[in-house]
Design an enzyme around this catalytic site. Structure first.
Site, short mmCIF file in Angstrom:
data_model
loop_
_atom_site.label_atom_id
_atom_site.label_comp_id
_atom_site.label_asym_id
_atom_site.label_seq_id
_atom_site.Cartn_x
_atom_site.Cartn_y
_atom_site.Cartn_z
N ASP A 257 0.87 -1.17 0.00
CA ASP A 257 0.00 0.00 0.00
C ASP A 257 0.91 1.23 0.00
O ASP A 257 2.09 1.16 0.35
CB ASP A 257 -0.97 0.00 1.19
CG ASP A 257 -2.17 0.93 0.93
OD1 ASP A 257 -2.10 1.74 -0.01
OD2 ASP A 257 -3.17 0.84 1.67
C1 BGC Z 1 -5.02 3.26 -0.13
C2 BGC Z 1 -5.06 2.23 -1.22
C3 BGC Z 1 -4.87 2.89 -2.56
C4 BGC Z 1 -3.55 3.63 -2.55
C5 BGC Z 1 -3.23 4.32 -3.85
C6 BGC Z 1 -3.82 4.18 -0.22
O1 BGC Z 1 -4.07 5.29 0.57
O2 BGC Z 1 -5.03 2.63 1.13
O3 BGC Z 1 -6.27 1.53 -1.16
O4 BGC Z 1 -4.92 1.93 -3.57
O5 BGC Z 1 -3.60 4.62 -1.54
O6 BGC Z 1 -4.07 5.38 -4.07
#
Ligand code: BGC
Length: 740
Positions: A257
């Site tokens: 993540d």
């Molecule tokens: C989120 C993810 C997301 C990623 C990219 C993170 O803050 O937890 O679900 O895919 O950002 O935007």
């Protein structure tokens, strides 16, 4: 000397490097590419070069990877190294219904349609990885991100996730299933350490991910922000090496993540393959060009060169990334995709229509009859919901808000429709530079808004209150949890006032979570709507005016109060939101209906699996193919479903299994099979469902295997977890055990 003109075709293709030759087996191509790469090349492809991309190998013609959120539509492009909009004019998309709505369809065909459609949009935008779907279990209704997930039940989630993943990947786009694992709250999400017993881990929190990998064949997975048993998910050898890559044989890429990596040694050794978003929280901060300093960039390269970390791990990571590239951007046969097509809008509308849940309909107030005076009240009738909520925020090509959808349909049906605001919630509408452009200002006081709405309600035949939550912070939004189980902005008071003014008040709530309903017995009809996306208004009109007969079923328990959810039952901060960084899932396997079934059935407003129709169904006497579980562990259940009303409709047959006596604690009952069927008025359809050995098993935390214990079981059949119409005994005589 052979002249160029005489070189045969086969001689030319003999020169094609193996990694570019799609007639060669994938693994041979991966190894061939790997053999041509330097350590720097390998380091290059395992971390980001921009907010959403990683480099390929330019010299070898190996393409870059471009990721996109997910999970409800294709996120608009942001700048290379900033969260602000890139300013493109070709990146508006269809916003599909939120995943709670998809889960509420209880229809795997809808999940397949969803995956196919969103996959086509991702492909058209030239993205190789879709950051979704989300399959974290709804442990607490306060979790701000529950709307991105598929509810509280591991079996329902598992059945819905696999077709979504396959549908996406048929486009040559990888699904990246998130957030692996135990990311069940947003409070302190970057660091909270989850303590959970092995049974709950394997029986409740992992099955959705396992199904995505083993049944869906997911090519990517996203370890989340939180910790499990002391280690961050991205650095967690139990989650990544033992379970994901060991037990489940995952051959894809574990993509961190955004900003979830904290330590070079740990990520290098413990199974993470790609690093994205370091120095950010994935939402906003962190715009410096720091990619060379990523944990899996220069620091890792240096450690490899100095022999401090084994090169085998690097080779494995790079091989996985190459495999992903070959499955996506280097697949010359993948389709081209499509964007904003009539088919995608139709899919969004169909999925939405199957997901809306009719909770209550006394006196058959719904569907709305023609020639009525209808008053619509509530901010959510106006508010665009595709902007906001965190990383799933979209730039929808169009979004039909409820009031517009209802107005268009009402005009066709001779219905007079007026509007009153009722309350003012959050009038902002901006995310990462995308603005709704709506002006929702209203300067009246709260009292005046109610007075005006009540006055209009008295003159209407029917009042439609359209409220709920929204995508603002501390509502249904990433990065923080809800403050309270109650509806915000004075809405309970507004609903009570409307109900007192007009007995035909219908409450429609747009949310991704359950909430308190102190007015439940004072209104004749309640509709659970969700964040439906582009077609929100049309879907609601379809259902309220009866062009679509509702068939959604709750994927979550709607209990009376927060303390009716196990995580909150004792008001124990150690269970939520955590103390000193630890959150302890002391309730174990007793999540959602598994808890309320045993201890608090009377405290449930609307049960898991509940949902009405404009017609009525009767589930007849069910039969089992055997009274003793056969050696292969499979038994079939058959139940006749009769449509006893006067409209065509869809019913969901739900099969729960109960272990009558067990050596370990078992939930009162657990969903283990379901099927949605369409039945014409007066027609009876026999529905047959199979229960495999998995349906009877628990996870033995001592032997670390699945186990079916001999003894008496009961098969419970119904159309909601609270409406069981047949109970059939089943004996198990032979013990069964197996490993994942
Ligand atoms: C989120 C993810 C997301 C990623 C990219 C993170 O803050 O937890 O679900 O895919 O950002 O935007």
């Amino acid at each position: 000397m052979v002249s160029v003109a005489t070189v045969s075709h086969s001689a030319l293709s003999a020169q094609t490097p193996v990694y570019l030759d799609e007639s060669k087996p994938l693994e041979e191509r991966v190894q061939d590419a790997l053999s041509r790469m330097t350590i720097a090349d390998k380091i290059g492809i395992i971390h980001a070069q921009s907010k959403f991309s990683s480099p390929g190998v330019q010299r070898l013609g190996i393409p870059e990877i471009w990721c996109t959120d997910g999970p409800h539509g294709i996120r608009p492009d942001v700048l290379w190294d900033e969260w602000e909009q890139a300013g493109a004019t070709n990146d508006s998309c269809v916003a599909f219904p939120a995943l709670t709505c998809l889960a509420a369809t209880w229809n795997p065909d809808m999940a397949a349609l969803y995956g196919k459609s969103i996959g086509e949009e991702a492909r058209y935008r030239n993205k190789s990885v879709l950051l979704g779907p989300g399959v974290n279990i709804n442990r607490t209704p306060l979790n701000g991100r529950n709307f991105e997930y598929m509810g509280e039940d591991p079996y329902l989630t598992s059945r819905m996730v696999a077709p979504y993943v396959r549908g996406v990947q048929d486009n040559g786009v990888a699904a990246c299933v998130k957030h692996y694992a135990l990311n069940n709250q947003e409070t302190d999400r970057d660091h909270v350490n989850v303590l959970v017993d092995d049974r709950a881990l394997h029986e409740i929190y992992l099955p959705g991910f396992k199904a995505a990998v083993k049944d869906g064949g997911a090519w990517a997975i996203m370890p989340g922000y939180n910790k499990y048993a002391g280690d961050h998910a991205c650095e967690n050898s139990v989650l990544l090496l033992d379970i994901l890559k060991g037990d489940w044989g995952f051959d894809g890429v574990a993509i961190s993540d955004w900003g979830a990596v904290h330590n070079t040694d740990k990520v290098a050794r413990n199974g993470l393959d790609m690093e994205f978003g370091s120095w950010t929280n994935g939402l906003n901060w962190g715009s410096s060009d720091a990619y060379d300093n990523y944990f899996l960039a220069k620091p890792y390269e240096q450690a490899i060169i100095e022999g401090r970390l084994p090169v085998d791990d690097l080779n494995d990571k790079a091989a996985r990334v190459l495999r992903l590239i070959m499955r996506t951007a280097m697949d010359r046969n993948r389709p081209f995709g499509s964007m904003n097509s009539p088919e995608h809008y139709a899919a969004a509308r169909q999925i939405g229509g199957e997901g809306v849940v009719l909770l209550k309909n006394e006196g058959s107030l719904l569907p709305l009859k023609p020639d009525l005076k209808v008053l619509v009240v509530g901010e959510n009738a106006l508010k665009m919901m595709t902007v906001g909520g965190g990383s799933s925020s979209l730039k929808a090509q169009r979004e039909i808000v409820p009031l517009d959808g209802l107005r268009a349909a009402a005009a066709d049906k001779g219905i007079e429709l007026s509007y009153e605001r009722g309350y003012v919630g959050d009038i902002t509408g901006e995310y990462n530079g995308v603005t709704t452009g709506q002006n929702l200002n209203d300067n009246r006081t709260a009292e005046q808004l109610i007075t005006d709405a009540v006055k209009a309600a008295k003159e209407a035949d029917v009042v439609l209150f359209i409220g709920g939550l929204n995508k603002s912070d501390r509502q249904d939004a990433e990065g923080c949890d809800r403050d309270s189980f109650a509806l915000p902005y004075n809405q309970d008071k507004v609903i009570e006032a409307l109900a007192a003014a007009n007995p035909n008040t219908v409450v429609v709530n747009i949310t991704g979570n359950a909430y308190a309903m102190p007015w439940k017995d004072k209104v004749p009809a309640i509709v659970q709507d969700w964040y439906i996306g582009s077609e929100a208004g049309n879907v609601l009109a379809d259902v309220l005016f009866g062009d679509v007969n509702p068939s959604g079923k709750l994927p979550i328990t709607f209990a009376s109060a927060l303390t009716d959810y196990a995580a909150h039952a004792d008001n124990d901060p150690a269970m939520y939101p955590g103390v000193d960084g630890d959150v302890h899932y002391k309730e174990g396997i007793n999540v959602g209906y598994r808890y309320t079934d045993r201890l608090k059935p009377s405290r449930v407003n609307y049960a898991f699996g509940h949902g009405l129709s404009y017609t009525t169904f009767e589930l007849g006497k069910a039969t089992l193919s055997a009274s003793t579980l056969p050696a292969d562990g499979a038994v079939t259940v058959t139940v006749p479903v009769t449509n006893t009303g006067d409209r065509k409709g869809k019913e969901v047959v739900q099969v729960y299994v109960r272990d009558v006596k067990s050596s370990v604690e078992r939930p009162y009952k657990e969903l283990k099979a379901f099927r949605k069927v369409s039945v014409a008025p007066g027609e009876t359809v026999d529905v047959t469902l199979t229960l495999n050995k998995e349906a009877f098993a628990f996870y033995n935390d001592k032997t670390r295997q699945w186990e079916v214990e001999p003894g008496k079981f009961e098969i419970l059949i119904g159309n909601s977890s609270a409406n069981i119409t047949s109970r059939l005994p089943l004996n198990v005589t032979t013990p069964l055990t197996w490993k994942d």
